[in-house]
Design a protein around this motif. Structure first.
Motif, PDB file in Angstrom:
ATOM      1  N   UNK A   1       0.831  -1.206   0.000  1.00 36.33           N
ATOM      2  CA  UNK A   1       0.000   0.000   0.000  1.00 36.33           C
ATOM      3  C   UNK A   1       0.863   1.253   0.000  1.00 36.33           C
ATOM      4  N   UNK A   2       1.886   1.286   0.851  1.00 31.46           N
ATOM      5  CA  UNK A   2       2.748   2.469   0.935  1.00 31.46           C
ATOM      6  C   UNK A   2       3.511   2.677  -0.367  1.00 31.46           C
ATOM      7  N   UNK A   3       4.023   1.617  -0.946  1.00 31.32           N
ATOM      8  CA  UNK A   3       4.740   1.750  -2.212  1.00 31.32           C
ATOM      9  C   UNK A   3       3.820   2.272  -3.309  1.00 31.32           C
ATOM     10  N   UNK A   4       2.574   1.830  -3.301  1.00 29.08           N
ATOM     11  CA  UNK A   4       1.627   2.342  -4.282  1.00 29.08           C
ATOM     12  C   UNK A   4       1.299   3.798  -4.059  1.00 29.08           C
ATOM     13  N   UNK A   5       1.105   4.180  -2.810  1.00 30.67           N
ATOM     14  CA  UNK A   5       0.752   5.565  -2.488  1.00 30.67           C
ATOM     15  C   UNK A   5       1.908   6.528  -2.769  1.00 30.67           C
ATOM     16  N   UNK A   6       3.102   6.165  -2.342  1.00 28.26           N
ATOM     17  CA  UNK A   6       4.224   7.094  -2.419  1.00 28.26           C
ATOM     18  C   UNK A   6       4.993   7.010  -3.730  1.00 28.26           C
ATOM     19  N   UNK A   7       5.035   5.818  -4.342  1.00 28.40           N
ATOM     20  CA  UNK A   7       5.709   5.671  -5.615  1.00 28.40           C
ATOM     21  C   UNK A   7       7.168   6.047  -5.588  1.00 28.40           C
ATOM     22  N   UNK A   8       7.799   5.861  -4.443  1.00 26.57           N
ATOM     23  CA  UNK A   8       9.170   6.353  -4.289  1.00 26.57           C
ATOM     24  C   UNK A   8      10.227   5.270  -4.426  1.00 26.57           C
ATOM     25  N   UNK A   9       9.800   4.040  -4.619  1.00 25.95           N
ATOM     26  CA  UNK A   9      10.784   2.977  -4.750  1.00 25.95           C
ATOM     27  C   UNK A   9      11.580   2.775  -3.481  1.00 25.95           C
ATOM     28  N   UNK A  10      12.888   2.794  -3.608  1.00 28.50           N
ATOM     29  CA  UNK A  10      13.752   2.454  -2.480  1.00 28.50           C
ATOM     30  C   UNK A  10      14.241   3.669  -1.698  1.00 28.50           C
ATOM     31  N   UNK A  11      13.826   4.869  -2.102  1.00 30.39           N
ATOM     32  CA  UNK A  11      14.272   6.053  -1.366  1.00 30.39           C
ATOM     33  C   UNK A  11      13.116   7.017  -1.176  1.00 30.39           C
ATOM     34  N   UNK A  12      13.191   7.803  -0.132  1.00 27.79           N
ATOM     35  CA  UNK A  12      12.120   8.760   0.151  1.00 27.79           C
ATOM     36  C   UNK A  12      12.594  10.167  -0.188  1.00 27.79           C
ATOM     37  N   UNK A  13      12.896  10.400  -1.465  1.00 23.59           N
ATOM     38  CA  UNK A  13      13.392  11.706  -1.870  1.00 23.59           C
ATOM     39  C   UNK A  13      12.237  12.570  -2.369  1.00 23.59           C
ATOM     40  N   UNK A  14      12.098  12.755  -3.662  1.00 21.68           N
ATOM     41  CA  UNK A  14      11.054  13.631  -4.202  1.00 21.68           C
ATOM     42  C   UNK A  14       9.744  12.868  -4.411  1.00 21.68           C
ATOM     43  N   UNK A  15       8.655  13.553  -4.173  1.00 23.25           N
ATOM     44  CA  UNK A  15       7.321  13.007  -4.398  1.00 23.25           C
ATOM     45  C   UNK A  15       6.795  13.593  -5.696  1.00 23.25           C
ATOM     46  N   UNK A  16       6.432  12.733  -6.664  1.00 21.85           N
ATOM     47  CA  UNK A  16       5.970  13.283  -7.934  1.00 21.85           C
ATOM     48  C   UNK A  16       4.504  13.684  -7.855  1.00 21.85           C
ATOM     49  N   UNK A  17       3.995  14.247  -8.957  1.00 23.60           N
ATOM     50  CA  UNK A  17       2.656  14.842  -8.954  1.00 23.60           C
ATOM     51  C   UNK A  17       1.531  13.813  -8.991  1.00 23.60           C
ATOM     52  N   UNK A  18       1.882  12.521  -9.087  1.00 22.81           N
ATOM     53  CA  UNK A  18       0.864  11.474  -9.129  1.00 22.81           C
ATOM     54  C   UNK A  18       0.779  10.664  -7.845  1.00 22.81           C
ATOM     55  N   UNK A  19       1.573  11.053  -6.834  1.00 23.08           N
ATOM     56  CA  UNK A  19       1.616  10.261  -5.610  1.00 23.08           C
ATOM     57  C   UNK A  19       1.454  11.145  -4.377  1.00 23.08           C
ATOM     58  N   UNK A  20       1.284  10.487  -3.242  1.00 25.62           N
ATOM     59  CA  UNK A  20       1.054  11.179  -1.971  1.00 25.62           C
ATOM     60  C   UNK A  20       1.904  10.526  -0.887  1.00 25.62           C
ATOM     61  N   UNK A  21       2.101  11.262   0.199  1.00 27.07           N
ATOM     62  CA  UNK A  21       2.761  10.677   1.364  1.00 27.07           C
ATOM     63  C   UNK A  21       1.765   9.790   2.113  1.00 27.07           C
ATOM     64  N   UNK A  22       2.239   8.643   2.568  1.00 24.39           N
ATOM     65  CA  UNK A  22       1.405   7.724   3.346  1.00 24.39           C
ATOM     66  C   UNK A  22       1.661   7.918   4.832  1.00 24.39           C
ATOM     67  N   UNK A  23       0.668   7.524   5.635  1.00 26.91           N
ATOM     68  CA  UNK A  23       0.758   7.605   7.094  1.00 26.91           C
ATOM     69  C   UNK A  23       0.396   6.260   7.698  1.00 26.91           C
ATOM     70  N   UNK A  24       1.306   5.639   8.408  1.00 28.06           N
ATOM     71  CA  UNK A  24       0.998   4.386   9.094  1.00 28.06           C
ATOM     72  C   UNK A  24       0.223   4.689  10.366  1.00 28.06           C
ATOM     73  N   UNK A  25      -0.839   3.937  10.591  1.00 29.43           N
ATOM     74  CA  UNK A  25      -1.618   4.126  11.811  1.00 29.43           C
ATOM     75  C   UNK A  25      -2.249   2.792  12.210  1.00 29.43           C
ATOM     76  N   UNK A  26      -2.588   2.642  13.474  1.00 29.53           N
ATOM     77  CA  UNK A  26      -2.443   3.588  14.585  1.00 29.53           C
ATOM     78  C   UNK A  26      -1.398   2.989  15.506  1.00 29.53           C
ATOM     79  N   UNK A  27      -0.384   3.739  15.827  1.00 22.05           N
ATOM     80  CA  UNK A  27       0.835   3.269  16.469  1.00 22.05           C
ATOM     81  C   UNK A  27       0.727   3.428  17.994  1.00 22.05           C
ATOM     82  N   UNK A  28       0.188   2.386  18.784  1.00 19.90           N
ATOM     83  CA  UNK A  28      -0.235   1.120  18.244  1.00 19.90           C
ATOM     84  C   UNK A  28      -1.493   0.720  19.029  1.00 19.90           C
ATOM     85  N   UNK A  29      -2.595   0.459  18.282  1.00 20.37           N
ATOM     86  CA  UNK A  29      -3.836   0.056  18.944  1.00 20.37           C
ATOM     87  C   UNK A  29      -3.727  -1.328  19.557  1.00 20.37           C
TER      88      UNK A  29
END
Length: 797
Positions: free
Chosen positions: A221-249
Motif C-alpha cells: 500500500x505504501x509503495x503504491x501511495x508514495x511511488x518512491x521505490x527504495x528512497x524517500x526523496x522527491x514526491x511526484x505529482x501522481x503520488x502522496x505521502x502515506x501515514x501508518x496508523x495507529x501506532x499502536x492500537x
C-alpha cells in the motif's frame, strides 16, 4: 509640522526597509527550486519567528454539517471569511483537511469544487503570510481517496482477503493519483493494526489478524501511495505521502475503541509492532500516527517517548513526520488525565515525539510560550518544523502549490477505474462453504431468483469511504448478469438498524434498533417472495452503524458507538434465514460486512456461503461474477472466524498452552485463518527443502508443487508457516512467514519456492534480543493454517 514630517520619514524608512526585505526574500535560498532541500530548509528556518514555526506544526479542518452538529467554516460561498482566516492562518498553516466538500453546492460529489476550495485557502496563505509557505492538504484514503466522487475499492479487510500485494500496490497507485489530483498531498493510510477481536468496530480498517500478512499488504500500500521505490526523496505529482496508523492500537481491552493495550514488551515487539517495523524499514513511509489508547501499562501513545523516540526513530531509523490522531493531543488531558489542560497536553505530546497536531490546534499553540520560556528548546522545535518543511519541499509545493481543477474533474472517480475495482473485489471474495456444489449457479436453470436480506439493495461501503461515482447493488448485479431469461425478485426481510441507511465517515448516523412491527412485516413479505423462487440468495451482514469507529458523544444527545458485545449477525437475520430455510429451497448466502461474524447457524442451514466484506462500488457485479461462476473465487480469510463470542480471542497463532477447550462446545474455529474454497481443486505435493541443516545465519529454500487437479482454471494462495519444535521462549504453535498466489490452468502444476532464513526463523530470546536458535524447525505449507504438510529443517549449533 515636525511631528508630521517625522512620521513621514519613519513611514518611508519602513516602506523602503520592507521593500528591501521583500527583494531579499524573493532571492532567498528557500525560493530557489534548484537549491538542495536541506539548504532550503535551513534558510527558511532562519527567517521564521517562533510563531511561524509553531504554525507549521498545526492543522485545521472543516466538517460536513449533520443534525445536531454544525462546524464553523472559513468558506462563505466562493469567498473566504477574512476574520476566520486571520485567526486560523495569520502565521501560516502546516496542513488542512477539507472534509465539508461532500455537500458541494448541489449535494452531489463535485471534485472540481473541492479543488477550488483548496485553491482559495492556498491563495490566501500565499498572499497574506510573510513567508508564503504553502499548505500541505491531507485526507483519508484507506480504500480509496475520501474526496467527493472518488473511486471506492473494497474495505481493508477485503483487501487482506486477496493475499495479493502486487494487486494492492496497483490499487493504491490509483488511489494516490486520485488523492493528489483532488489536492491532497498527505493521506492517513494504511492501517497496520491487527484485527484480533471482532467485537472491535474498527476491524474493517485492518488487513489481517496476522502480523506478516499485514506487513506485506501495508508495504504494498505504501509503495503504491508514495511511488518512491527504495528512497524517500522527491514526491511526484501522481503520488502522496502515506501515514501508518495507529501506532499502536494492538488489541483494545474489552474490544472497545481507545481501550488499553496493556501487553508485554515481548508481545508488543513480536506481534503488534512487527508490521510497523517492516513497513518503516522496507517502504520508507513518510508519516506515522500514534494511537488514542494507552500502552506499556498506562502511557498513552501520544505521550509515549519509548514508542515515538526510542523504538520508531532510534531503533528503526524513521526520519519522517509523526502526526497526531484527530484530537489525540487534547485527549491526554480530557480522556487520559495525564496532563492538566490542553496547553500542558500540547507540550507533553511534542516533547514525547509528536510533530504535528491534527485536526485543529488545541494543545500546540502553547508551544510558542513554552519555547520562549525555555520549557521547550528551539532546537527541538526546529527539528520538527524542518521535517514538515522538508516534506513540503520534496512534494514540490513551493513550485506548484495549486490544484489543477480540470485534472481533479478528469481523474477523480474516472470510470475506467471500475475495472480495477472489480478485479480487486473479485479476488477479495472468499468462498467459505460449498456443500453439495451449491455454487456456481446455472442461470439457465433458474426462472425466478429471489434476493432476500437487508443488504440486497443498500449501498454498503464501510467506514472512511467517500461518495463513489456509482454503486452496483447485489440485486442490480445479479439482474444484469442473469439477463432477461431469469426473473429477479427482492425482499428486504428485516432491518439491521433503523433507518437502514448507509452512513459512512461523512454522513454520520446513530444506531437505532429496528421496530419489531416493521421487521415482522418485512419477514412475512420475504417468505411470500421466497415461495415463488427457484433459488434464494441471501444478502446479509452488517452496516456502517453497527460496526465502525466508536467515537462516543459527538453532539448533545448524539453518541456514535461502533463496538459490540456480540458477534452474531445483527438484528433478526438468523431468524429470517431459519424461517425461509423451512421452505426447502436451494439457498446461497452472501455476506457484506466489516467484521467476521459468528455464523454457525447460517453455516448449518445454508449450503453455499460467500464472504464479501465491503466490496466497493462494484459490489453487485463482483458478487454476480462469483455466484454464476464467471470468476472462480480465490480469496482466503485474513482472519479466523469464531463460532461464538465466548471463544475470543480466536486468532490462529496461539501458544501451546492456550485454547484447551470448553465443557459444552467445540473450541475449534468455525473457519480457520487462511481458509478459502474454489470451484476447482488443488493438490499439494510434499514440501522439500534444499538443505536439511543450515547455520543460524544461513538460508534454505523450501519448495512445494501445487497442481490444479480440477476442471477449471483458478488461483491458489500457497501459505508457508513456521513451527519451532523447541525454543527458549514460548512461541506460537504456527506462524505465517510466507505466501504466494499462483494461477493454474486445469491439470497444470507449479513449483512454489520460499526462502527460510533469519527473517523467518528469528525469535526474541529471554534477553529481548532477536536471535536464531539452534534446533529442529517444521516448515508447514498448505492452503490454510489448518491444512498443511511439513518438512523438517535443523538449525545447527
Amino acid at each position: 509640522m515636525k511631528k508630521a514630517l517625522l512620521c513621514m520619514i519613519v513611514c518611508l524608512f519602513s516602506m523602503s526597509g520592507f521593500a528591501a526585505w521583500s527583494q531579499d526574500n524573493s532571492k532567498a535560498i528557500y525560493k530557489d527550486p534548484n537549491a538542495p532541500i536541506p539548504d532550503r530548509v535551513r534558510d527558511l528556518l532562519g527567517k521564521m519567528t517562533v510563531e511561524e514555526k509553531v504554525a507549521q506544526l498545526e492543522s485545521n479542518w472543516t466538517l460536513p454539517s449533520f443534525p445536531g452538529f454544525t462546524m464553523p467554516s472559513p468558506f462563505e460561498g466562493d469567498h473566504l471569511k477574512e476574520d476566520m482566516m486571520k485567526k486560523m492562518a495569520a502565521n501560516g498553516l502546516g496542513t488542512f483537511a477539507q472534509l465539508d466538500e461532500f455537500t458541494g453546492t448541489s449535494g452531489s460529489p463535485d471534485p472540481r469544487r473541492g479543488a477550488q476550495k483548496r485553491n482559495l485557502l492556498q491563495t490566501w496563505v500565499l498572499k497574506n503570510t510573510r513567508l508564503g509557505i504553502p499548505i500541505m492538504f491531507h485526507g483519508e484514503a484507506l480504500h480509496g481517496a475520501v474526496v467527493p466522487g472518488a473511486t471506492t475499492f473494497p474495505a481493508a479487510v477485503g483487501l487482506g482477503s486477496t493475499w495479493d500485494p502486487e494487486l494492492l500496490q496497483k490499487m493504491f497507485t490509483a488511489v494516490a493519483l486520485e488523492s493528489r489530483a483532488a489536492g491532497n498531498v498527505l493521506v492517513l493510510a494504511p492501517v497496520l493494526d491487527l484485527s484480533r477481536d471482532p467485537r472491535y468496530g474498527r476491524v474493517e480498517e485492518m488487513y489481517s489478524e496476522d502480523p506478516h500478512l499485514a506487513a506485506q499488504m501495508g508495504t504494498a500500500a505504501v509503495k503504491g501511495l508514495q511511488g518512491l521505490g527504495s528512497s524517500s526523496d522527491r514526491l511526484d505529482e501522481n503520488h502522496v505521502y502515506a501515514t501508518l496508523k495507529h501506532f499502536v492500537h494492538g488489541q483494545p481491552e474489552n474490544g472497545t475503541n481507545v481501550g488499553p493495550n496493556d501487553y508485554s514488551e515481548r508481545t508488543m515487539r513480536s506481534v503488534f509492532l512487527y508490521p510497523f517495523e517492516q513497513v518503516v524499514k522496507n517502504a520508507h513511509v513518510e508519516a506515522v500516527m500514534p494511537s488514542y489508547n494507552e500502552n506499556n501499562g498506562g502511557i498513552p501513545s501520544h505521550a509515549n517517548t519509548w514508542l515515538l523516540e526510542q523504538v520508531l526513530r532510534k531503533e528503526w531509523g524513521f526520519t519522517g513526520l509523526t502526526v497526531s490522531d484527530y484530537t489525540g493531543v487534547q485527549e491526554l488531558a480530557g480522556r487520559h488525565h495525564v496532563a492538566a489542560n490542553n496547553a500542558a497536553a500540547g507540550v507533553l505530546a511534542f516533547t514525547s515525539g509528536v510533530d504535528m497536531e491534527l485536526p485543529a490546534p488545541a494543545g500546540f499553540p502553547a508551544l510558542v510560550d513554552a519555547v520562549k520560556s525555555g520549557k521547550v528548546s528551539e532546537k527541538e522545535l526546529d527539528e520538527a518544523v524542518g521535517r514538515v518543511l522538508s516534506a513540503k519541499f520534496r512534494a514540490g509545493l513551493f513550485e506548484h502549490p495549486y490544484v489543477d481543477e480540470a485534472r481533479a474533474a478528469a481523474e477523480v472517480g474516472n470510470r475506467d477505474r471500475g475495472k480495477l475495482v472489480r478485479q480487486v473485489a473479485d479476488e477479495a471474495i472468499v468462498l467459505l462453504q460449498n456443500k453439495n456444489n451449491a455454487l456456481p449457479l446455472d442461470h439457465a436453470k433458474i426462472k425466478t431468483l429471489a434476493v432476500i436480506g437487508p443488504n440486497g439493495k443498500k449501498e454498503r461501503l464501510g467506514g472512511y469511504s467517500g461518495i463513489p461515482p456509482y454503486y452496483v447493488s447485489v440485486v442490480d448485479g445479479i439482474q444484469k448478469r442473469a439477463g432477461d431469461g431469469t426473473k429477479v425478485v427482492f425482499a428486504e426481510g428485516c432491518r439491521i438498524s433503523e433507518p437502514d441507511t448507509a452512513p459512512n465517515l461523512n454522513s454520520m448516523g446513530v444506531y437505532k434498533a429496528p421496530a419489531p412491527e416493521t421487521d415482522q412485516k418485512l419477514m412475512q413479505e420475504a417468505i411470500e417472495t421466497a415461495k415463488s423462487a427457484d433459488v434464494i440468495v441471501f444478502a446479509l451482514g452488517g452496516n456502517e452503524v453497527v460496526s465502525r469507529e466508536s467515537i462516543g458523544n459527538i453532539a448533545p444527545g448524539m453518541s456514535m458507538m461502533g463496538d459490540s458485545d456480540t458477534i452474531e449477525l445483527p438484528g433478526r437475520q438468523n431468524e429470517l434465514v431459519h424461517e425461509i430455510a423451512r421452505l426447502g429451497k436451494p439457498m446461497i448466502a452472501v455476506l457484506l460486512n466489516g467484521k467476521a461474524y459468528a455464523i454457525e447457524q447460517l453455516a448449518s442451514e445454508v449450503p453455499g456461503i460467500v464472504e464479501g466484506w465491503y466490496l466497493g462500488q462494484e459490489t453487485g457485479n463482483a458478487v454476480a461474477d462469483v455466484l454464476f461462476g464467471d470468476v472462480n473465487p480465490s480469496g482466503h480469510l485474513p482472519v479466523t472466524i469464531a463460532r461464538n463470542v465466548g471463544q475470543l480471542p480466536v486468532y490462529y497463532y496461539k501458544t501451546p498452552a492456550a485454547r484447551r477447550g470448553y465443557v459444552f462446545h467445540d473450541n475449534s474455529p468455525l473457519f480457520p485463518f487462511g481458509h478459502g474454497l474454489s470451484y476447482t481443486s488443488f493438490t499439494f505435493g510434499t514440501p522439500r527443502v534444499d538443505h536439511d541443516t543450515i547455520p543460524a545465519n544461513g538460508t534454505a529454500k523450501v519448495s512445494v508443487t501445487v497442481t490444479n487437479s480440477g476442471l477449471r482454471a483458478g488461483d491458489q494462495v500457497v501459505q508457508m508457516y513456521i513451527h519451532h519444535n523447541v525454543s527458549s521462549v514460548v512461541q506460537p504453535v504456527i506462524a505465517l512467514r510466507g505466501f504466494k498466489r499462483v494461477h493454474l490452468e486445469p491439470g497444470a502444476s507449479a513449483t512454489v519456492n520460499f526462502d527460510v532464513g533469519p527473517e523467518q526463523l528469528a525469535i526474541l530470546d529471554a534477553r529481548m534480543q532477536k536471535t536464531v536458535e539452534p534446533g529442529p524447525v517444521e516448515i508447514r505449507v498448505g492452503a490454510s493454517s489448518a491444512e498443511t504438510s511439513s518438512v523438517r529443517l535443523t538449525v545447527s549449533e
